[in-house]
Design an enzyme around this catalytic site. Structure first.
Site, PDB file in Angstrom:
ATOM      1  CG  HIS A  91      73.147  67.429  41.450  1.00 14.06           C
ATOM      2  ND1 HIS A  91      72.435  67.146  40.298  1.00 14.06           N
ATOM      3  CD2 HIS A  91      72.246  67.839  42.368  1.00 14.06           C
ATOM      4  CE1 HIS A  91      71.142  67.366  40.524  1.00 14.06           C
ATOM      5  NE2 HIS A  91      71.008  67.795  41.766  1.00 14.06           N
ATOM      6  CB  SER A 108      69.764  67.634  45.148  1.00 13.83           C
ATOM      7  OG  SER A 108      69.719  68.587  44.098  1.00 13.83           O
ATOM      8  CG  ASN A 130      64.549  70.922  42.484  1.00 19.21           C
ATOM      9  OD1 ASN A 130      65.092  70.536  41.452  1.00 19.21           O
ATOM     10  ND2 ASN A 130      65.016  70.623  43.688  1.00 19.21           N
ATOM     11  CG  ASP A 170      73.885  67.048  37.191  1.00 15.05           C
ATOM     12  OD1 ASP A 170      74.524  67.846  37.901  1.00 15.05           O
ATOM     13  OD2 ASP A 170      73.044  66.270  37.673  1.00 15.05           O
ATOM     14  N   GLY A 217      65.497  67.173  45.323  1.00 13.30           N
ATOM     15  CA  GLY A 217      64.302  67.257  44.485  1.00 13.30           C
ATOM     16  C   GLY A 217      63.255  68.229  44.966  1.00 13.30           C
TER      17      GLY A 217
HETATM   18  C1  LIG Z   1      81.054  72.387  33.064  1.00 13.38           C
HETATM   19  O1  LIG Z   1      81.221  73.626  32.363  1.00 13.38           O
HETATM   20  C2  LIG Z   1      82.233  73.612  31.398  1.00 13.38           C
HETATM   21  C3  LIG Z   1      82.371  75.026  30.823  1.00 13.38           C
HETATM   22  O2  LIG Z   1      81.157  75.526  30.342  1.00 13.38           O
HETATM   23  C4  LIG Z   1      81.923  72.558  30.314  1.00 13.38           C
HETATM   24  O3  LIG Z   1      82.990  72.488  29.401  1.00 13.38           O
HETATM   25  C5  LIG Z   1      81.723  71.191  31.008  1.00 13.38           C
HETATM   26  O4  LIG Z   1      81.322  70.243  30.049  1.00 13.38           O
HETATM   27  C6  LIG Z   1      80.676  71.299  32.088  1.00 13.38           C
HETATM   28  N1  LIG Z   1      80.512  70.012  32.756  1.00 13.38           N
HETATM   29  C7  LIG Z   1      79.311  69.533  33.138  1.00 13.38           C
HETATM   30  C8  LIG Z   1      79.288  68.174  33.716  1.00 13.38           C
HETATM   31  O5  LIG Z   1      78.291  70.198  33.039  1.00 13.38           O
END
Ligand SMILES: *[C@@H]1O[C@H](CO)[C@@H](O)[C@H](O)[C@H]1NC(C)=O
Length: 252
Positions: A212, A28, A93, A209, A61
């Site tokens: 991605h 992905s 994965n 997340d 995936g």
């Molecule tokens: C991306 O990484 C930063 C620093 O570790 C963190 O503050 C943030 O929440 C993360 N965002 C996601 C969507 O993982």
């Protein structure tokens, strides 16, 4: 006569270079549509940096194992022609799973190591290592006159500050050195590009997340691949466009 010689020369040239296609094989993080709404895979953004057609065959995936078991490499073996390129990038994965999820590779990097697991129907099946699947694909492509670039998997959001790759980065490098395939340490080049942009911009590349990327993030990840290609030894770098050879940041 001159025309005849010219057309023979063209034919000869075309046998090695004309209409070569680059096939992208991965998960992905590379695939069209990425990992769902608001995300996209970097394979969708590579074309501006290469002068030959890029065909994105990555599927969300998938692991080295499931891409193999679903017959996707087999389909490509009947699609490719001599002179084409394959870029193979897996790792997101491929990690272990209990119970088996159909995509976990057998642990380790030894091609001879096998694992016995139960599939979703309870049937006992044999699985292989990441290196077994990737190295087999490289060897098969080579037998068809197709060169492979093995690429290490992309880093996750947040992991870029440390710069330490996961074990699949090492496995990818090993798969390339064992088979004579070209190698791009995509993981490291993405980290280099991310560091230059800074944490705030990188955070915005991950809407859902830590795996991605948004389209903007995918574009940077594609640029990092092109940069790694240009800095490496692969002859595919001769097909970089001027946009591909004028990317920022240095060689690692
Ligand atoms: C991306 O990484 C930063 C620093 O570790 C963190 O503050 C943030 O929440 C993360 N965002 C996601 C969507 O993982």
């Amino acid at each position: 006569m001159a025309v005849k010689i010219l057309s023979y020369a063209l034919l000869l040239f075309c046998a090695v270079a004309c209409n070569a296609t680059v096939y992208l094989i991965g998960d992905s993080t590379m695939a069209p549509g990425g990992g769902g709404a608001g995300t996209d895979g970097w394979g969708q953004y590579l074309q501006p940096y290469l002068s030959i057609p890029v065909v994105n065959k990555a599927v969300a995936g998938r692991s080295a194992r499931s891409y193999t078991d679903e017959g996707r490499f087999n389909t490509l073996y009947t699609t490719v022609k001599k002179g084409d390129w394959a870029v193979i990038e897996f790792g997101h994965n491929d990690g272990s799973a209990t119970p088996d999820n159909g995509r976990a590779d057998c642990p380790g990097s030894d091609v001879a190591t096998t694992c016995t697991v139960k599939d979703s129907t309870g049937k006992t099946i044999v699985t292989h290592t990441y290196n077994y699947y990737i190295q087999n694909a490289v060897t098969k492509f080579a037998s068809l006159g197709v060169k492979t670039v093995v690429s290490s998997p992309t880093p996750n959001n947040g992991s870029f500050a440390s710069g330490a790759g996961n074990r699949f980065v090492g496995y990818a490098s090993l798969a390339a050195s064992r088979t004579g395939a070209d190698y791009v340490d995509h993981y490291d080049y993405v980290i280099e590009f991310y560091k230059a942009l800074g944490q705030a911009k990188v955070n915005a590349f991950y809407p859902n997340d830590h795996t991605h990327t948004s389209p903007a993030g995918a574009k940077v990840v594609a640029q990092a691949f092109a940069k790694g290609l240009g800095c490496g030894k692969s002859t595919l770098k001769a097909s970089l466009t001027s946009a591909g050879t004028s990317l920022p940041n240095g060689c690692m």
